[in-house]
Write an enzyme that holds these catalytic residues in place. Structure first.
Site, mmCIF file in Angstrom:
data_model
loop_
_atom_site.group_PDB
_atom_site.id
_atom_site.type_symbol
_atom_site.label_atom_id
_atom_site.label_comp_id
_atom_site.label_asym_id
_atom_site.label_seq_id
_atom_site.Cartn_x
_atom_site.Cartn_y
_atom_site.Cartn_z
ATOM 1 N N LYS A 160 0.845 -1.204 0.000
ATOM 2 C CA LYS A 160 0.000 0.000 0.000
ATOM 3 C C LYS A 160 0.882 1.258 0.000
ATOM 4 O O LYS A 160 2.076 1.190 0.302
ATOM 5 C CB LYS A 160 -0.914 -0.018 1.232
ATOM 6 C CG LYS A 160 -0.172 -0.008 2.558
ATOM 7 C CD LYS A 160 -1.092 -0.359 3.728
ATOM 8 C CE LYS A 160 -0.311 -0.362 5.039
ATOM 9 N NZ LYS A 160 -1.098 -0.890 6.148
ATOM 10 N N ARG A 168 -10.977 -0.731 14.826
ATOM 11 C CA ARG A 168 -10.869 0.107 13.634
ATOM 12 C C ARG A 168 -11.860 -0.452 12.614
ATOM 13 O O ARG A 168 -12.756 0.240 12.179
ATOM 14 C CB ARG A 168 -9.427 0.076 13.118
ATOM 15 C CG ARG A 168 -9.153 1.000 11.971
ATOM 16 C CD ARG A 168 -7.672 1.126 11.655
ATOM 17 N NE ARG A 168 -7.089 -0.087 11.086
ATOM 18 C CZ ARG A 168 -5.868 -0.133 10.562
ATOM 19 N NH1 ARG A 168 -5.093 0.941 10.557
ATOM 20 N NH2 ARG A 168 -5.398 -1.265 10.059
ATOM 21 N N HIS A 200 -6.143 -7.799 12.935
ATOM 22 C CA HIS A 200 -4.986 -6.898 12.904
ATOM 23 C C HIS A 200 -4.659 -6.485 14.338
ATOM 24 O O HIS A 200 -5.558 -6.203 15.127
ATOM 25 C CB HIS A 200 -5.317 -5.677 12.038
ATOM 26 C CG HIS A 200 -4.125 -4.853 11.659
ATOM 27 N ND1 HIS A 200 -2.985 -5.403 11.105
ATOM 28 C CD2 HIS A 200 -3.894 -3.515 11.746
ATOM 29 C CE1 HIS A 200 -2.107 -4.426 10.859
ATOM 30 N NE2 HIS A 200 -2.632 -3.278 11.243
ATOM 31 N N ARG A 239 1.448 -10.913 6.863
ATOM 32 C CA ARG A 239 1.254 -9.693 6.076
ATOM 33 C C ARG A 239 2.339 -8.663 6.372
ATOM 34 O O ARG A 239 2.074 -7.626 6.977
ATOM 35 C CB ARG A 239 -0.119 -9.060 6.394
ATOM 36 C CG ARG A 239 -1.326 -9.950 6.183
ATOM 37 C CD ARG A 239 -2.632 -9.143 6.321
ATOM 38 N NE ARG A 239 -2.712 -8.377 7.550
ATOM 39 C CZ ARG A 239 -3.183 -8.826 8.709
ATOM 40 N NH1 ARG A 239 -3.649 -10.068 8.797
ATOM 41 N NH2 ARG A 239 -3.209 -8.048 9.774
ATOM 42 N N TYR A 275 13.545 30.758 7.777
ATOM 43 C CA TYR A 275 12.325 31.431 8.233
ATOM 44 C C TYR A 275 12.247 31.451 9.760
ATOM 45 O O TYR A 275 12.538 30.447 10.411
ATOM 46 C CB TYR A 275 11.097 30.694 7.700
ATOM 47 C CG TYR A 275 10.940 30.765 6.206
ATOM 48 C CD1 TYR A 275 10.665 31.974 5.571
ATOM 49 C CD2 TYR A 275 11.058 29.614 5.436
ATOM 50 C CE1 TYR A 275 10.510 32.028 4.184
ATOM 51 C CE2 TYR A 275 10.901 29.661 4.063
ATOM 52 C CZ TYR A 275 10.632 30.873 3.444
ATOM 53 O OH TYR A 275 10.482 30.915 2.094
ATOM 54 N N CYS A 300 12.739 24.383 5.049
ATOM 55 C CA CYS A 300 11.881 25.118 4.109
ATOM 56 C C CYS A 300 11.187 24.135 3.166
ATOM 57 O O CYS A 300 11.396 22.935 3.242
ATOM 58 C CB CYS A 300 12.709 26.098 3.286
ATOM 59 S SG CYS A 300 13.763 27.185 4.248
ATOM 60 N N MET A 301 10.387 24.677 2.267
ATOM 61 C CA MET A 301 9.676 23.799 1.329
ATOM 62 C C MET A 301 10.657 23.018 0.452
ATOM 63 O O MET A 301 10.481 21.811 0.235
ATOM 64 C CB MET A 301 8.725 24.616 0.451
ATOM 65 C CG MET A 301 7.906 23.759 -0.497
ATOM 66 S SD MET A 301 6.814 24.707 -1.567
ATOM 67 C CE MET A 301 5.396 24.923 -0.523
ATOM 68 N N ASP A 302 11.703 23.672 -0.027
ATOM 69 C CA ASP A 302 12.601 23.050 -1.011
ATOM 70 C C ASP A 302 14.049 22.980 -0.566
ATOM 71 O O ASP A 302 14.892 22.450 -1.294
ATOM 72 C CB ASP A 302 12.547 23.852 -2.316
ATOM 73 C CG ASP A 302 11.135 24.210 -2.694
ATOM 74 O OD1 ASP A 302 10.311 23.283 -2.783
ATOM 75 O OD2 ASP A 302 10.840 25.411 -2.847
HETATM 76 C C1 LIG Z 1 -0.329 -1.883 6.781
HETATM 77 C C2 LIG Z 1 -0.883 -3.182 7.179
HETATM 78 C C3 LIG Z 1 -0.051 -4.295 7.368
HETATM 79 C C4 LIG Z 1 1.449 -4.202 7.316
HETATM 80 O O1 LIG Z 1 1.917 -3.643 8.525
HETATM 81 P P1 LIG Z 1 3.479 -3.541 8.788
HETATM 82 O O2 LIG Z 1 3.605 -3.100 10.183
HETATM 83 O O3 LIG Z 1 4.004 -2.550 7.815
HETATM 84 O O4 LIG Z 1 4.029 -4.898 8.537
HETATM 85 C C5 LIG Z 1 -0.633 -5.515 7.613
HETATM 86 N N1 LIG Z 1 -1.978 -5.631 7.706
HETATM 87 C C6 LIG Z 1 -2.796 -4.576 7.561
HETATM 88 C C7 LIG Z 1 -4.258 -4.771 7.682
HETATM 89 C C8 LIG Z 1 -2.285 -3.324 7.306
HETATM 90 O O5 LIG Z 1 -3.117 -2.289 7.166
#
Ligand SMILES: *Cc1c(COP(=O)(O)O)cnc(C)c1O
Length: 370
Positions: free
Chosen positions: A39, A133, A162, A216, A260, A307-309
Site C-alpha cells: 500500500k 478500527r 490486525h 502480512r 524562516y 523550508c519547502m525546497d
Molecule cells: C499496513 C498493514 C499491514 C502491514 O503492517 P506492517 O507493520 O508494515 O508490517 C498488515 N496488515 C494490515 C491490515 C495493514 O493495514
C-alpha cells in the site's frame, strides 16, 4: 540533457536489500506464505520497482489499502491475489469483481452486500479482536462466516485480524487479541487462510504465525522497523536511501541567523551548507534544528527551519572538519551512510512508515542495486 545532470534529490533503491529482507521474513514465518503489503506505493518506494522483485522472490499475494491501489497493481501486471484491506462501500463491489480483487468483509452491512451481490466474489473476513478500527465483532463473526461460506457465489478465502501493539515491548494486549481470534475459530470448520501477523508480530510473536496460512509484512520488507523494539528483534537492510546535494555554502558571522523565523542563530562564525531538500520532498518540518544529515562521512545538524525546497546544515567553524564541504557534495538524508529512517523519524516526531510514504512525487525513485 536533464538526464545527464546529477539529480538534486533522489530516493535510491537497493533491491538486493529487498531480496535479503524477504528471505529473513520467510525464515521467520516458517510455513506461512507471504502476502506482501505494498500500500501507499510500497511505503513510498514505488510499486513498479518493488513488486517485480517480490514476485521473483515467490511472494504469492499482495495487500493494499484501497481499490485504486489494487487496480494499479493489475495495470503493472500483477495476476496474483490482491487483498484490499479497507472495508468496501457496497457500491464498489462491482470493481472488486471486475478486477478479481479479494474483498475485506469487516462489517455486517458489507457481509449482506456481498451475499446479495450477483457475481462471484472472494472475501477475507476481518474480525475485530480489539483494535476497534474495522472488523466483525467476535460475537457476530461465526454466524456471518457460515452464511458467507454457504453462498455459492462467495469464496471465504481468508479470516483475519490486525494487532494494535505488536511492535511494542509489552505484548500482553497483542496476545489477548490472538486469543480472541482463536476463540472465534475454535470449533469452526473452515479451509480459509488464517492471518494475523504484521511486521511487529513477525519480529516478536511466533504465536501469530504458527499454523497460520499467511503473514502480512509491510515495513520489514523495506527494512523499516516501526519501533526500536522491532529493530532489536529483527535485522533487516534498508531498501531506500534519500540523498541530495549541497547547492551553496557560506560563512555567517556570530549573531546572524538562517531560514524562516530566525530559529537558529550563529554562536560563532559558522559555515552553513544549503541543501536541495525540504518538506515538499517529504522531510518532516519537525526536523528543524533537530535532524541531522551526513556529508563526506560526517553528521551535521539541520540549522533553523526546514523550508519547502531547502534546508541548511550547520557545518561548524570555517577551520573545522566541515570547512572542506563544497556545492555539489552529496548529502545523505536517510539511509545507508547517513541517519537511519528510525533516527530521522525519532528526530522528526514521527514513525519510519510515515517518513518514507511521505516522500513526495517530485523525488525520483532510482534503482541503484539489483
Ligand atoms: C499496513 C498493514 C499491514 C502491514 O503492517 P506492517 O507493520 O508494515 O508490517 C498488515 N496488515 C494490515 C491490515 C495493514 O493495514
Amino acid at each position: 540533457m536533464l538526464e545527464q545532470l546529477p539529480l538534486p534529490i533522489r530516493a535510491e533503491l537497493d533491491l538486493n536489500a529487498l531480496r535479503y529482507n524477504v528471505g529473513q521474513i520467510r525464515d521467520r514465518a516458517g510455513d506461512a506464505a507471504l502476502m506482501a503489503v505494498v500500500k501507499a506505493d510500497a511505503y513510498g518506494h514505488g510499486v513498479e520497482h518493488v513488486v517485480p522483485v517480490l514476485q521473483e522472490q515467490g511472494v504469492t499475494a499482495f495487500g493494499v489499502a484501497n481499490v485504486p491501489e489494487a487496480v494499479r497493481l493489475r495495470a503493472i501486471g500483477v495476476t496474483e491475489p490482491i487483498l484490499v484491506f479497507g472495508n468496501p462501500l457496497p457500491k464498489y463491489l462491482p470493481a472488486y469483481a471486475e478486477h478479481s480483487l479479494d474483498t475485506t468483509v469487516a462489517s455486517g452491512d458489507v457481509a449482506e452486500a456481498v451475499l446479495a451481490f450477483p457475481a462471484p466474489l472472494r472475501v477475507h473476513v476481518k474480525i475485530d479482536t480489539g483494535m476497534h478500527r474495522l472488523g466483525l465483532s467476535p460475537a457476530d463473526a461465526p454466524r456471518l462466516i457460515s452464511r458467507l461460506a454457504a453462498a455459492a457465489h462467495v469464496e471465504v478465502a481468508g479470516i483475519w485480524t490486525h494487532l494494535a501493539t505488536a511492535d511494542e515491548e509489552d505484548l500482553s494486549f497483542a496476545r489477548q487479541q490472538i486469543e480472541r481470534l482463536d476463540e472465534v475459530l475454535r470449533g469452526m470448520d473452515t479451509t480459509a487462510a488464517i492471518h494475523i501477523a504484521n511486521s511487529g508480530a513477525i519480529a516478536q510473536l511466533p504465536e501469530a504465525m504458527r499454523s497460520r496460512a499467511l503473514v502480512r509484512p509491510g515495513g520489514l520488507l523495506y527494512g523499516l522497523p516501526s519501533s526500536q523494539q522491532v529493530a532489536r528483534a529483527f535485522a533487516t537492510q534498508p531498501v531506500l536511501r534519500l540523498v541530495s546535494r549541497v547547492t551553496h555554502v557560506q560563512t555567517v558571522a556570530s549573531g546572524e541567523s538562517t531560514s524562516y523565523g530566525r530559529r537558529w542563530v550563529a554562536q560563532r562564525p559558522t559555515r552553513l551548507g544549503t541543501v536541495a531538500a525540504g518538506y515538499a520532498d517529504g522531510l518532516p518540518r519537525q526536523l528543524s534544528n533537530r535532524g541531522e544529515a551526513v556529508v563526506r562521512g560526517r553528521a551535521y545538524r539541520i540549522a533553523g527551519s526546514v523550508c519547502m525546497d531547502m534546508l541548511m546544515l550547520d557545518l561548524g567553524t570555517p577551520d573545522g572538519p566541515g570547512g572542506d564541504i563544497l556545492p555539489g557534495d552529496e548529502v545523505v538524508l536517510i539511509g545507508l551512510g547517513g541517519p537511519s529512517a528510525l533516527e530521522v523519524a525519532d528526530a522528526g516526531g514521527t514513525i519510519t512508515y510515515a517518513l518514507t510514504s511521505g516522500i513526495t512525487a517530485r523525488v525520483p525513485r532510482i534503482v541503484v542495486r539489483g
